[in-house]
Write a protein that holds these residues in place. Structure first.
Motif, PDB file in Angstrom:
ATOM      1  N   VAL A 210      -9.750 107.820  17.097  1.00  0.00           N
ATOM      2  CA  VAL A 210      -9.847 108.472  18.153  1.00  0.00           C
ATOM      3  C   VAL A 210      -8.231 108.091  18.706  1.00  0.00           C
ATOM      4  CG1 VAL A 210     -10.664 108.904  20.434  1.00  0.00           C
ATOM      5  CG2 VAL A 210     -12.420 108.495  18.636  1.00  0.00           C
ATOM      6  N   GLU A 211      -7.762 106.986  19.047  1.00  0.00           N
ATOM      7  CA  GLU A 211      -6.489 106.680  19.327  1.00  0.00           C
ATOM      8  C   GLU A 211      -5.549 107.454  18.514  1.00  0.00           C
ATOM      9  OE1 GLU A 211      -5.862 105.162  22.074  1.00  0.00           O
ATOM     10  OE2 GLU A 211      -7.771 104.780  22.898  1.00  0.00           O
ATOM     11  N   ALA A 212      -5.777 107.210  17.371  1.00  0.00           N
ATOM     12  CA  ALA A 212      -4.814 107.842  16.463  1.00  0.00           C
ATOM     13  C   ALA A 212      -4.597 109.378  16.606  1.00  0.00           C
ATOM     14  CB  ALA A 212      -5.093 107.429  14.910  1.00  0.00           C
ATOM     15  N   THR A 213      -5.690 110.044  16.864  1.00  0.00           N
ATOM     16  CA  THR A 213      -5.677 111.275  16.929  1.00  0.00           C
ATOM     17  C   THR A 213      -5.092 111.817  18.078  1.00  0.00           C
ATOM     18  OG1 THR A 213      -7.837 111.604  15.896  1.00  0.00           O
ATOM     19  CG2 THR A 213      -7.368 113.473  17.156  1.00  0.00           C
ATOM     20  N   GLN A 214      -5.125 111.047  19.348  1.00  0.00           N
ATOM     21  CA  GLN A 214      -4.503 111.250  20.594  1.00  0.00           C
ATOM     22  C   GLN A 214      -3.017 111.153  20.231  1.00  0.00           C
ATOM     23  OE1 GLN A 214      -6.308 108.851  23.528  1.00  0.00           O
ATOM     24  NE2 GLN A 214      -8.205 109.793  23.657  1.00  0.00           N
ATOM     25  N   ALA A 215      -2.721 110.373  19.678  1.00  0.00           N
ATOM     26  CA  ALA A 215      -1.042 109.773  19.496  1.00  0.00           C
ATOM     27  C   ALA A 215      -0.587 110.914  18.683  1.00  0.00           C
ATOM     28  CB  ALA A 215      -0.890 108.510  18.690  1.00  0.00           C
ATOM     29  N   ALA A 216      -1.363 111.637  17.595  1.00  0.00           N
ATOM     30  CA  ALA A 216      -0.791 112.769  16.949  1.00  0.00           C
ATOM     31  C   ALA A 216      -0.773 113.757  17.745  1.00  0.00           C
ATOM     32  CB  ALA A 216      -1.711 112.828  15.542  1.00  0.00           C
ATOM     33  N   ARG A 217      -1.632 114.146  18.712  1.00  0.00           N
ATOM     34  CA  ARG A 217      -1.528 115.484  19.340  1.00  0.00           C
ATOM     35  C   ARG A 217      -0.516 115.342  20.330  1.00  0.00           C
ATOM     36  NH1 ARG A 217      -8.103 116.678  20.530  1.00  0.00           N
ATOM     37  NH2 ARG A 217      -8.632 117.384  18.192  1.00  0.00           N
ATOM     38  N   LYS A 218      -0.065 113.928  21.031  1.00  0.00           N
ATOM     39  CA  LYS A 218       1.042 113.994  21.982  1.00  0.00           C
ATOM     40  C   LYS A 218       2.513 114.273  21.265  1.00  0.00           C
ATOM     41  CE  LYS A 218      -1.046 110.704  25.079  1.00  0.00           C
ATOM     42  NZ  LYS A 218      -1.193 109.464  25.536  1.00  0.00           N
ATOM     43  N   ALA A 219       2.470 114.186  19.842  1.00  0.00           N
ATOM     44  CA  ALA A 219       3.737 113.988  19.020  1.00  0.00           C
ATOM     45  C   ALA A 219       3.945 115.573  18.562  1.00  0.00           C
ATOM     46  CB  ALA A 219       3.532 113.255  17.808  1.00  0.00           C
ATOM     47  N   VAL A 220       3.139 116.611  18.965  1.00  0.00           N
ATOM     48  CA  VAL A 220       3.274 117.886  18.646  1.00  0.00           C
ATOM     49  C   VAL A 220       3.458 118.629  19.916  1.00  0.00           C
ATOM     50  CG1 VAL A 220       2.364 117.770  16.491  1.00  0.00           C
ATOM     51  CG2 VAL A 220       0.981 118.596  18.391  1.00  0.00           C
TER      52      VAL A 220
END
Length: 535
Positions: free
Chosen positions: A479-489
């Motif tokens: 879940v933390e990885a998904t949030q970090a990926a969404r913030k990067a786009v």
């Protein structure tokens, strides 16, 4: 025939002067006076055009004699004959009402120059006294271009103004004078070699003639005439304000336009041309140092009585939109007229002319449009007749020819109609071709746009997978990885981002925006990174 009266007691001087006047066409000596009263009486009766009066004629001061003549015949041009023609003598004679000073022993060039100038002045004065407007003045226009400080582009603007004016007015004579004595670059811009300069002319300013000035003027291959600054800076001391006044006066008589490049350095020569010019353009750049120099320069000129600040025109050069100092602020910092034409920072445009040392090497139409706009605001907009007038004349000619052939030449009228019809069909064909090409052009634009969007999505997918892998390696939480990926786009892509994990691999899927429905291109991109677990 120009009538002349001489007031000289010395018979030898009278004989020498009469012999010189006989060599000049169109001049006739009507009488010779031996005393001031006789000279005043002859002037009142004969009404001559030019009067010569010796500085020692009679026991009365020559000042009183000149004033007596001027009070009776204000249109008569008076030339004072003196043993020495110094600056103080000329100024005193001009203050008394004389039009010049002729020194003896007489020289043909000196006498002819003074007499021609005096005759011209007398003709204009007669026209004014008769109530007629002097419309065809033989005196050219003088424009001074000076800089707020060095490096603002003064010489470039002055050179291109002169060059562009001559291109539009090839029948006129244009002279560009480099008065930037210390750092004159006009010779470098036009790649000319000089043997004489304005300093050489200034050395003999007390005895100038048109021949001397013209020998110092260089005619460039473009047709532009140049009077250059001295190569040795030490000779600049000879270029005094008095010398400049005499030089500019002679240039105005022979050239339709005289542009004076005053440079960006404060000097008596620069102040002199500012005072002499009919129009004075001050070049500045939109920055604090240039505006500070402009304000100090304006205050100094106004305090010295050279010219009021409101009489100047200001050009803002090297305008950069990224600059913190806006060009619009210049208008608020001076009471001078800031011209509406502004020149953007364009080193690439001017680079060919600098490298080739030829202003004509600049091929950008926008640049010459700016120069023409500047010329219009300076009152230098004369040029060839615009094209629409020529078209109108041609149409009137065709109408006239058609009217002449209307009665008997019916064949020509009949042939002319199919030609017009053919042109109409050609115009229709061009319109159909344009309609046919338009869909293909739109399709190519859409394909290009979709390709660009796909490329950006690929970049963002790689960046998001790197961020997600780093986060997953630290937290081990998907879940933390998904949030970090969404913030990067970007925000428009975040809702479609998904993250999946498999052992030591993290995959991020990013959607691709479709340019049109039913696109055959992929709708999403997936990027995978290997995770290194941190203990």
């Amino acid at each position: 025939m120009t009538q002349v009266v001489i007031g000289i007691e010395n018979e030898n001087l009278v004989a020498d002067l009469m012999s010189l006047l006989e060599e000049m066409d169109g001049y006739s000596v009507r009488a010779v006076a031996k005393s001031p009263s006789e000279l005043v009486d002859l002037t009142a009766r004969l009404e001559p055009d030019v009067v010569f009066v010796h500085e020692t004629l009679g026991i009365e001061p020559v000042t009183q004699t000149i004033r007596d003549i001027m009070s009776r015949r204000p249109a008569t041009a008076i030339l004072q004959v003196s043993q020495v023609r110094s600056a103080s003598t000329v100024i005193k004679a001009m203050e008394d009402g004389a039009r010049g000073v002729v020194a003896y022993p007489f020289a043909y060039e000196d006498v002819s120059t003074r007499v021609l100038a005096a005759t011209e002045w007398g003709e204009q004065m007669k026209a004014v006294l008769a109530g007629a407007a002097v419309t065809n003045s033989s005196r050219g226009q003088v424009v001074a271009v000076v800089g707020a400080k060095g490096g603002v582009g003064t010489t470039t603007v002055a050179s291109h103004l002169a060059y562009d004016y001559l291109r539009d007015n090839p029948h006129e004579r244009v002279c560009l004078v480099d008065v930037d004595i210390e750092k004159g670059d006009v010779g470098a811009i036009f790649e000319v070699r000089q043997s004489v300069s304005i300093a050489d002319v200034a050395k003999i300013s007390g005895d100038l003639s048109p021949v001397v000035v013209h020998d110092a003027v260089i005619e460039h291959e473009s047709g532009l005439h140049l009077l250059l600054a001295p190569l040795d800076v030490r000779e600049g001391e000879f270029v005094s304000p008095e010398a400049l006044r005499a030089i500019v006066a002679l240039l105005r008589r022979d050239f339709d336009l005289v542009i004076l490049d005053g440079g960006g350095h404060v000097s008596p020569a620069q102040a002199a041309i500012v005072e002499l010019a009919g129009e004075c353009l001050v070049v500045t750049t939109p920055d604090v140092l240039s505006m500070r120099a402009l304000r100090r320069r304006m205050i100094a000129w106004e305090a010295l009585g050279v010219r009021e600040e409101a009489a100047f025109k200001v050009l803002v050069n090297k305008v950069d939109r990224a600059s913190l100092f806006p060009a619009s602020a210049v208008n608020k910092l001076t009471t001078a007229h800031v011209v509406s034409t502004t020149i953007p920072l364009s080193p690439r445009v001017l680079e060919p002319s600098i490298n080739d040392r030829d202003p004509g090497a600049v091929t950008e139409v926008a640049w010459w449009s700016l120069i023409k706009g500047l010329r219009q605001e300076l009152g230098l907009a004369r040029g060839p007749a615009p094209a629409p007038q020529g078209v109108s004349k041609k149409r009137r000619g065709r109408k006239k020819k058609s009217a002449e052939t209307e009665g008997g030449d019916e064949t020509q009228a009949t042939v002319r109609e199919p030609a017009m019809a053919g042109r109409g069909r050609e115009a229709g064909a061009v319109g159909l071709e344009t309609v046919g090409i338009l869909p293909a052009a739109v399709l190519l634009c859409l394909i290009g746009w979709q390709t660009a969007v796909t490329g950006f999505s690929f970049i963002y997918a790689g960046h998001a997978s790197s961020v997600a892998a780093r986060e997953y390696s630290v937290t081990g939480d998907k879940v933390e990885a998904t949030q970090a990926a969404r913030k990067a786009v970007p925000g428009s892509l975040r809702s479609g981002v998904s993250v999946s994990t498999s052992g030591k691999r993290v995959s991020v899927t990013v959607p691709i925006v479709k340019g049109w429905p039913g696109s055959v291109l992929p709708t999403q991109l997936t990027s995978t990174r290997t995770v290194v677990r941190e203990q």
